[in-house]
Design a protein around this motif. Structure first.
Motif, mmCIF file in Angstrom:
data_model
loop_
_atom_site.group_PDB
_atom_site.id
_atom_site.type_symbol
_atom_site.label_atom_id
_atom_site.label_comp_id
_atom_site.label_asym_id
_atom_site.label_seq_id
_atom_site.Cartn_x
_atom_site.Cartn_y
_atom_site.Cartn_z
ATOM 1 N N SER A 54 0.935 -1.122 -0.186
ATOM 2 C CA SER A 54 0.056 0.073 0.138
ATOM 3 C C SER A 54 0.866 1.292 0.003
ATOM 4 N N HIS A 58 0.998 3.925 -2.871
ATOM 5 C CA HIS A 58 0.371 5.415 -2.105
ATOM 6 C C HIS A 58 -1.059 5.371 -2.422
ATOM 7 N N ASP A 59 -1.666 4.101 -1.929
ATOM 8 C CA ASP A 59 -3.116 3.790 -1.680
ATOM 9 C C ASP A 59 -3.457 3.022 -0.767
ATOM 10 N N LEU A 60 -4.221 3.919 0.308
ATOM 11 C CA LEU A 60 -4.633 3.024 1.206
ATOM 12 C C LEU A 60 -6.051 2.657 1.287
ATOM 13 N N HIS A 61 -6.688 2.823 0.331
ATOM 14 C CA HIS A 61 -8.433 2.834 0.542
ATOM 15 C C HIS A 61 -8.576 1.292 0.401
ATOM 16 N N ARG A 62 -7.866 0.216 -0.064
ATOM 17 C CA ARG A 62 -7.992 -0.884 0.007
ATOM 18 C C ARG A 62 -7.582 -1.813 1.311
ATOM 19 N N PRO A 64 -7.664 -1.480 4.658
ATOM 20 C CA PRO A 64 -8.536 -2.310 5.596
ATOM 21 C C PRO A 64 -9.260 -3.202 5.336
ATOM 22 N N VAL A 306 0.714 5.655 5.585
ATOM 23 C CA VAL A 306 -0.016 6.601 5.739
ATOM 24 C C VAL A 306 0.781 7.877 5.488
ATOM 25 N N THR A 309 1.215 8.214 1.778
ATOM 26 C CA THR A 309 -0.017 8.541 0.757
ATOM 27 C C THR A 309 -0.609 9.889 1.074
#
Length: 311
Positions: A54, A58-62, A64, A306, A309
């Motif tokens: 992640s 640079h992408d945290l939306h997936r 969790p 985090v 991102t």
């Protein structure tokens, strides 16, 4: 059979013994839900790779969702693996003080019942796996061969912990498989570092059974290293930290990730200093502490992701 007599020797006073329905207890025990530490240890490389991938993306939306799916998958697949292990080891388990009270050798469930339960758990794991892309599905399925052969390794090699490391570290590949549908040098460095970590902590665990293993001819790195275990752990844990550092370097990790690795390394050093291989109760406590070591590294990788991102 009373509750105390039905308990597994090295797992007492847990929720399975006190609150689970009586009929379910043997199944929960054969899957080790009364001793979830192994599931946590299987989960750690999954979470590491998910967080590191992640951060790279640079992408945290997936993240969790991946964390939740890996949690479910790790617990059910470790349960299926332990059930398979107990099926294949039922005769050996009956000869070892710590394991003769396991459900199959103790006669609490039959081999057929255990097989059916194993399949049910594996199907739940398959449902989890099917949430990912085709490459990740194929990567996950490929791990089953290692899981299948692991129980037999202690009969033929002094290094069964290597096979366990290959199986328990597979999650270090999965985060990259689901994020990028490919594996690269970062994934393989993380995988290799995790393997070295697993060999180390399972050597500590195996010291609980050294005397029984000698009597029945079971091989392990604990028996192989013997009095040299502390020296071997220094090598294995150092290698783990160096390889994971290579993964972080390859991934372009920032300060938070490196701080997480430093705290992880400090914890591994504490384990070596604390360990007394002749004290089986202490061996178990030190072994279990690896969940905390893994969570410390995971926290650093999440913080790094985090910051990369939002920064």
């Amino acid at each position: 059979m009373n509750h105390a007599a039905a308990r597994v020797a090295d797992a007492t006073g847990n929720w399975v013994d006190t609150t689970a329905p009586q009929w379910a207890r043997p199944y929960l025990r054969v899957a080790r839900y009364d001793r979830p530490i192994g599931s946590w240890l299987l989960l750690m490389p999954c979470w590491w790779s998910a967080a590191l991938a992640s951060g790279i993306a640079h992408d945290l939306h997936r993240l969790p969702l991946w964390v939740a799916l890996f949690f479910i998958g790790a617990f059910v697949m470790r349960g299926a693996g332990c059930t398979w292990n107990d099926i294949t080891d039922r005769d050996l388990d009956a000869k070892v003080e710590r394991t003769r009270s396991r459900p199959i050798p103790a006669g609490q469930i039959s081999v057929k019942q255990a097989l059916a339960f194993m399949v049910a758990q594996a199907l739940v794991g398959l449902v989890v796996l099917l949430q990912f892309n085709r490459f990740a599905i194929a990567t996950g399925i490929a791990s089953l061969l290692i899981v299948a052969i692991y129980p037999f390794m202690k009969r033929i090699t002094w290094w069964p912990q290597v096979t366990l490391g290959l199986a328990f570290s597979w999650g270090a590949l999965m985060g990259f498989a689901i994020a990028f549908a490919r594996l690269d040098v970062t994934a393989f460095l993380l995988y290799a570092g995790s393997i070295s970590w697993v060999i180390g902590y399972d050597t500590i665990y195996a010291h609980q059974d050294v005397e029984d293993d000698e009597l029945i001819g079971i091989k392990s790195t604990a028996r192989l290293f013997g009095a040299r275990t502390h020296r071997a752990l220094v090598i294995l844990y150092t290698l783990a930290v160096v390889l994971i550092a290579g993964a972080l370097l390859s991934a372009g990790a920032h300060a938070a990730g490196w701080i997480g690795l430093a705290v992880f390394a400090f914890h591994l050093g504490w384990q070596i200093r604390r360990l007394e291989t002749s004290d089986t109760a202490l061996c178990l406590r030190v072994f279990k502490s690896n969940r905390d070591a893994g969570l410390l590294l995971f926290a650093g990788l999440v913080a790094d992701a985090v910051l990369r991102t939002v920064g």
